[in-house]
Design an enzyme around this catalytic site. Sequence first.
Site, short mmCIF file in Angstrom:
data_model
loop_
_atom_site.label_atom_id
_atom_site.label_comp_id
_atom_site.label_asym_id
_atom_site.label_seq_id
_atom_site.Cartn_x
_atom_site.Cartn_y
_atom_site.Cartn_z
N HIS A 156 131.70 67.85 25.15
CA HIS A 156 130.66 66.56 25.67
C HIS A 156 131.39 65.25 26.04
O HIS A 156 130.51 64.14 26.29
CB HIS A 156 130.03 66.36 24.31
N HIS A 206 131.82 60.11 28.25
CA HIS A 206 130.91 60.70 27.11
C HIS A 206 129.65 61.31 27.65
O HIS A 206 128.67 60.48 28.44
CB HIS A 206 130.42 59.70 26.14
#
Length: 150
Positions: A57, A72
């Site tokens: 992620h 992110h």
Amino acid sequence: MADLTVLAPVGGVVHALADVDDPVFSGEIVGPGLAVQPTGTQVVAPVAGVVAKLHPHAFVLVAEGGRGVLVHLGINTVQLGGAGFVLHVAEGDVVEPGQLLVEWDPVAVEAGGRSAICPVVALEAAPDALTRLASPGAEVSAGDPLFRLA
């Protein structure tokens, strides 16, 4: 040290970090930057550098001169445990701008109740070191200039 142009890692609509629903990003605690609400599934390298940290992620690339860029993928996506993310690089790899790093499904992330917005942060940079090359509200393609670091 030469300026560093940071590219959009995903295509989509640009947002100010202040609009991200996470106090670490909205408060620019880890550094200044911008965010992109993604429209595609491919994530590319925003700078040339070394993959210093890699999670499904999120990742950090360290560019020449030691400047780090954090990307992110979504908010609270660590909770997915990597499900739905396909990594195309490994920690320690040297990457070029625009190189495919990750594939994911932001629509599925949002369907699961999480935000898919992607903060792009200049780690530990001073706020005045960043010049926006894309304005909030603008639409960018992956690989388009996002901001420049002095």
